[in-house]
Structure formats: structure tokens, C-alpha cells
Scaffold this motif. Structure first.
Motif, PDB file in Angstrom:
ATOM      1  N   GLY A 120      45.927  26.344  35.679  1.00 15.77           N
ATOM      2  CA  GLY A 120      45.700  26.827  37.032  1.00 15.77           C
ATOM      3  C   GLY A 120      45.089  28.199  37.118  1.00 15.77           C
ATOM      4  N   ARG A 121      44.611  28.742  35.987  1.00 17.63           N
ATOM      5  CA  ARG A 121      44.000  30.068  35.987  1.00 17.63           C
ATOM      6  C   ARG A 121      42.502  29.924  35.688  1.00 17.63           C
ATOM      7  N   LYS A 122      41.674  30.484  36.550  1.00 16.92           N
ATOM      8  CA  LYS A 122      40.231  30.272  36.420  1.00 16.92           C
ATOM      9  C   LYS A 122      39.422  31.556  36.490  1.00 16.92           C
ATOM     10  N   GLY A 123      40.061  32.695  36.315  1.00 16.92           N
ATOM     11  CA  GLY A 123      39.321  33.943  36.347  1.00 16.92           C
ATOM     12  C   GLY A 123      40.228  35.124  36.070  1.00 16.92           C
ATOM     13  N   ALA A 124      39.621  36.259  35.801  1.00 20.04           N
ATOM     14  CA  ALA A 124      40.365  37.490  35.557  1.00 20.04           C
ATOM     15  C   ALA A 124      39.446  38.669  35.828  1.00 20.04           C
ATOM     16  N   GLU A 125      40.016  39.759  36.296  1.00 18.52           N
ATOM     17  CA  GLU A 125      39.243  40.967  36.556  1.00 18.52           C
ATOM     18  C   GLU A 125      39.485  42.025  35.488  1.00 18.52           C
ATOM     19  N   ARG A 126      40.744  42.196  35.126  1.00 24.20           N
ATOM     20  CA  ARG A 126      41.107  43.208  34.131  1.00 24.20           C
ATOM     21  C   ARG A 126      41.802  42.537  32.959  1.00 24.20           C
ATOM     22  N   VAL A 127      41.247  42.721  31.774  1.00 27.43           N
ATOM     23  CA  VAL A 127      41.738  42.033  30.583  1.00 27.43           C
ATOM     24  C   VAL A 127      42.210  43.042  29.544  1.00 27.43           C
ATOM     25  N   LEU A 128      43.362  42.758  28.964  1.00 24.11           N
ATOM     26  CA  LEU A 128      43.845  43.483  27.792  1.00 24.11           C
ATOM     27  C   LEU A 128      43.697  42.556  26.597  1.00 24.11           C
ATOM     28  N   LEU A 129      42.895  42.981  25.623  1.00 27.47           N
ATOM     29  CA  LEU A 129      42.650  42.202  24.409  1.00 27.47           C
ATOM     30  C   LEU A 129      43.330  42.907  23.245  1.00 27.47           C
TER      31      LEU A 129
END
Length: 299
Positions: A120-129
Motif C-alpha cells: 500500500g505504499r507508492k511513494g516517498a518524499e524523504r528517505v533515510l538509506l
């Protein structure tokens, strides 16, 4: 049989179609139209190991062969080497051979995004890798292209590696920076990706209530990237239940309730606003999906 080198393999596996190929394979698996045999490990000389991973559907079969020799690092040779061969299922004709390392890196990143979509997740703005190796780079590139991620914080055990990856992502138009403390940005991230070889959790426990965590690095029962409390708090999705029960150390250590864990093929999306954990351990069906796509792209 046509053989693709590393660059040709990457070109034959574009991110968007590769994610779609994973989603189609989930459906084939759900309908019982694709199958894979358990991974076979064969000991080799000098402490090496050969891994064999076969899979097939109605049209094609694929076999991934991987060798792992830890001593190769001292010899100036790759520690992991591999290839994937695609066959015509009806005749056994060899159709295509692909670079196994490149295919694995790209299909794993595509699998993560496809699994997140099923959750149910299809996007992200801020990512921690967390991590800066081959898998971290593949995930960063896929997220930048498909989810239009523009803010990326990268933490790695070796700071120079994190900065190298951040520099590469900035060249692709992403606002990327290497960071020393992942806890400092964890509450801002709507997506956390862990791609490490850590034995103990590296994902910060204090995340946004609606955060999505993608964890791909812990591939043995004695490894874990995600804290047990965080595993228990979220909805858990895995690429295969059989593989996760055997290899997903994050879930095993957390003593997860397996009755509540969903595989990608049968997943019902999690409710919005709740935390989600997407955990993959790998499966030969995903290699088959990628090899099928490469064959189509080569036509």
C-alpha cells in the motif's frame, strides 16, 4: 544463445518495466503458474560455495549460478560471481545469459518497490538509506527514477562510501547528503531502506508512525537490521513466507506472529497511517521475472 555483459544486462532491465515484471510474477505465483526449487549449496575448493537457484513458469525457465569465495578479495578477484541463464521451457533451448550480479542488484531493488506497492505504499518524499554498497546504490537509483525521491540521507559504516554514493545521487538531481547519525533524521523520513550486512539492528527505533521500512540485508537467522520492537509494531510483508521463516533474522529474532505476516503474492494493503515493514530474502522466481523481461527487451 546471446550473452549480455554487465552494461547490457543493466540496459535490458529498466526500472519501470522491471517493477511491473515483479508484479506480474507475484500473480503467476499466486495462481500456481510459476514455481522454484529450493536453493542448492555445493561446497567448493578454498572454502568456496556454489549456489544453484532454478525457477520455471509455463513459458520460460531460469537458472542462477553463483559462486562465493571470500579469499578472492586478497587475490584481486570478485568475491561473488554469477550468471543467470534463460531457457525456453518447452524445448530447453538456451535463449539468454545475463550478468548475475547486475541482475540481482536491479531485481532486488525492483522487488522492494513492488513489495512496498503491494503493502500500500507508492511513494516517498524523504528517505533515510542505511548502507552504501551495491544494493544501496540500486535502491537509491530506483527510488529516484520511479518515486521521484528528491531528499536522501545516507548513513554507512564507512563515511567515505556514504559520501561517494551521495555525490553520485546528486549527479542524478537528488538532494543527497551523507550523515553520521541516522537517529537525527529518522523522524523526518517517510521511508527507511536498510541494505547492510549488520548482525544487529541498524534502523533507528523512533520513526514516524506511518513510516515504511524496507529491509533487505539480513539474509540469515542470526542477522537483523530492524529492532524487534519495530517489527512487532508494524504490518509485515515478505517476498516469500518459506524463505522468510528460514532466513529473515529480523523477524525470527522478534518472534513475529507468522499468522499476521503477508507474502507479496497474497498481500492486502496495510491501512494508511500505520507503520509497514517490507522484508525480502530473495527467491529464484524474481530472477526468472527479470530474465523474462530482458528477453523481451532484447527482441
Amino acid at each position: 544463445m546471446r550473452t549480455l555483459d554487465a552494461a547490457e544486462t543493466a540496459a535490458a532491465l529498466p526500472w519501470g518495466p522491471l517493477v511491473e515484471a515483479m508484479l506480474r510474477m507475484f500473480e503467476r505465483e499466486r495462481r500456481g503458474e510459476a514455481r522454484a526449487a529450493p536453493r542448492t549449496a555445493v561446497p567448493l575448493a578454498a572454502g568456496g560455495t556454489m549456489l544453484l537457484m532454478p525457477a520455471a513458469d509455463a513459458d520460460f525457465a531460469a537458472l542462477k549460478t553463483v559462486t562465493v569465495h571470500a579469499g578472492n578479495a586478497a587475490r584481486g578477484l570478485p568475491v561473488v560471481q554469477g550468471e543467470v541463464v534463460l531457457f525456453d521451457a518447452a524445448t530447453g533451448t538456451r535463449l539468454l545469459a545475463l550478468d548475475g550480479n547486475v541482475l540481482t542488484a536491479r531485481r532486488t531493488a525492483a522487488l522492494s518497490l513492488a513489495g512496498a506497492m503491494r503493502a500500500g505504499r507508492k511513494g516517498a518524499e524523504r528517505v533515510l538509506l542505511i548502507g552504501a554498497g551495491v544494493q544501496a546504490r540500486a535502491h537509491a537509483e530506483a527510488l529516484a527514477e520511479l518515486w521521484d525521491v528528491r531528499r536522501l540521507a545516507i548513513h554507512a559504516r564507512t563515511a567515505a562510501h556514504a559520501e561517494d554514493l551521495a555525490r553520485h545521487m546528486r549527479s542524478l538531481g537528488v538532494e543527497a547528503q551523507a550523515i553520521a547519525d541516522p537517529d537525527a533524521v529518522a523522524r523526518e523520513a517517510d521511508l527507511v531502506v536498510a541494505a547492510t550486512n549488520a548482525l544487529d539492528p541498524v534502523v533507528p527505533p523512533d520513526l514516524r508512525p506511518d513510516a515504511c521500512v524496507i529491509a533487505i540485508g539480513a539474509y540469515r537467522a542470526d542477522m537483523a537490521e530492524v529492532p524487534a520492537a519495530l517489527v512487532r509494531r508494524g504490518s509485515v510483508f515478505v517476498d516469500t513466507l518459506e524463505g522468510a521463516r528460514r532466513e529473515a533474522g529480523d523477524l525470527i529474532r522478534a518472534e513475529v506472529d507468522w499468522r499476521a505476516v503477508q507474502d507479496f503474492a497474497h498481500a492486502v494493503p496495510a491501512a494508511a497511517g500505520a507503520p509497514v515493514l517490507v522484508k525480502t530474502v530473495g527467491h529464484a522466481l524474481w530472477d526468472l521475472a527479470a530474465a523474462r523481461l530482458a528477453h523481451d527487451e532484447e527482441k
